[in-house]
Write a protein that holds these residues in place. Structure first.
Motif, mmCIF file in Angstrom:
data_model
loop_
_atom_site.group_PDB
_atom_site.id
_atom_site.type_symbol
_atom_site.label_atom_id
_atom_site.label_comp_id
_atom_site.label_asym_id
_atom_site.label_seq_id
_atom_site.Cartn_x
_atom_site.Cartn_y
_atom_site.Cartn_z
ATOM 1 N N ARG A 20 106.461 42.571 81.056
ATOM 2 C CA ARG A 20 106.710 41.218 80.548
ATOM 3 C C ARG A 20 106.115 41.033 79.159
ATOM 4 N N SER A 25 111.722 38.391 75.615
ATOM 5 C CA SER A 25 111.549 37.288 76.569
ATOM 6 C C SER A 25 112.759 37.083 77.475
ATOM 7 N N ASP A 26 113.944 37.557 77.059
ATOM 8 C CA ASP A 26 115.129 37.381 77.908
ATOM 9 C C ASP A 26 115.323 38.543 78.894
#
Length: 79
Positions: A20, A25-26
Motif C-alpha cells: 500500500r 493509490s488506485d
C-alpha cells in the motif's frame, strides 16, 4: 473468542502495508479468506456456503491489481 495471530498472518499484514505504501493509490491489494480445505473450525455447513459463493481452496493469499496487471502472491511462514 480469543484469536491469536500467526507468523504467516503477521507477515501478510507487513507485506500488505508495504504494498500500500509502494503502489499507486488506485492499486487494489485484496485477500480472499480461502481457508476451506477442511471443515475445521468453520464447520461443514459454512464451508459449503463459501464454496458455493466461489471460494476456491488453494487460491493465492493476496491478489494485487495495478495498472491493468494482476499479481498473485502466496505466503508461507517458515516452520
Amino acid at each position: 473468542m480469543n484469536r491469536r495471530s500467526t507468523p504467516e498472518a503477521d507477515a501478510q499484514r507487513a507485506i500488505v502495508q508495504a504494498l500500500r505504501f509502494a503502489l499507486p493509490s488506485d492499486a487494489i491489494v485484496h485477500h480472499c479468506v480461502n481457508e476451506v480445505t477442511e471443515a475445521g473450525p468453520r464447520g461443514a455447513k459454512r464451508q459449503s456456503i463459501l464454496v458455493g459463493m466461489g471460494v476456491h481452496a488453494g487460491f493465492a493469499d493476496l491478489m494485487v491489481l495495478c495498472d491493468g496487471r494482476i499479481l498473485f502472491l502466496e505466503l508461507k511462514a517458515p516452520k
